[in-house]
Scaffold this active site. Structure first.
Site: not given
Length: 246
Positions: A48, A83, A85, A125, A165, A194
């Site tokens: 994204r 999520c 974003t 992010t 991640k 986030c």
């Protein structure tokens, strides 16, 4: 109870933790009293942040719409996306899927307003920062946003993409420096904006003054589809005055 659909895999570990939060927050005395959840985890959805910043032509929206419609066809009555974003696409997703898509950003703004917070730091992010999702939502409630400086924002991105991640642990000292700068500049609360950063709160003892946006989303999902435990009525404990790090 309403059936909850989850567009997951963005990323996988955050989605797994979201399911834990839903279960933990639910006031259920037996298996049968928990909400029904339909989950489609699709890690292959394009990134994204890269799309929002114009760094990739791969639009994640069509795949999210496809998954959302599939969940609706299976009986989902509302959608949650662990999520932050991805909330950049929330209105379009809701319009195309045809059922409500929970808005964690708007819910966070309401949570801060109810707690009387006037200045909030944002850890998120680059895509979330650049899209101004929180700046607009909090600004509408007259809450000022404090953003990391360029060096700190790069550290945040590295924590998200190169550490969490990638399945690696975040250095507690590194996180403390980045968040401490925001408190030092006047933030009353720092948002973990986030879902990967939610895992930092899960694994480390952060203390007061942090609000986890994924916890906000999970609480709203439980309130919409089940029964919420009383202890999750308030998710935010603010730092005492004068307790901020410089």
């Amino acid at each position: 109870m309403k059936k909850l659909g989850i567009i997951g895999g963005l990323g996988p570990m955050a989605t797994a933790y979201f399911l834990q939060l839903l279960t933990r927050m639910s006031d259920a005395a037996s298996d049968q009293e928990h909400m029904e959840i339909l989950l489609h985890s699709k890690p292959q959805i394009p990134d994204r942040t890269r799309f929002i910043l114009g760094q990739s032509p791969e639009n994640p929206l069509p795949r999210m719409i496809e998954i959302g419609i599939g969940l609706k066809e299976q009986g989902a009555e509302l959608i949650a996306i662990p999520c932050v974003t991805a909330h950049y696409f929330q209105k379009k997703l809701e319009a195309e899927i045809g059922i409500p898509v929970l808005n964690a950003v708007a819910q966070t703004a309401l949570c801060l307003k109810e707690a009387g917070v006037r200045r909030a730091g944002i850890l998120a992010t680059d895509g979330t920062i650049e899209s101004e999702l929180f700046q607009r939502a909090l600004g509408a409630e007259e809450i000022a946003c404090i953003l990391p400086d360029r060096e700190s924002q790069q550290i945040v991105m590295d924590m998200i993409y190169k550490k969490i991640k990638a399945g690696e642990a975040v250095e507690p000292e590194e996180f403390a420096v980045v968040s401490g700068k925001l408190f030092g500049r006047g933030a009353e609360t720092v948002l973990l904006a986030c879902t990967e950063l939610s895992l930092v709160k899960r694994d480390l003892s952060l203390g007061d003054g942090f609000l986890d946006v994924m916890e906000v989303l999970a609480r709203k999902a439980v309130m919409s589809c089940g029964r919420l435990k009383k202890e999750y009525g308030c998710l935010l404990k603010q730092k005492p005055a004068g307790g901020r790090e410089g």
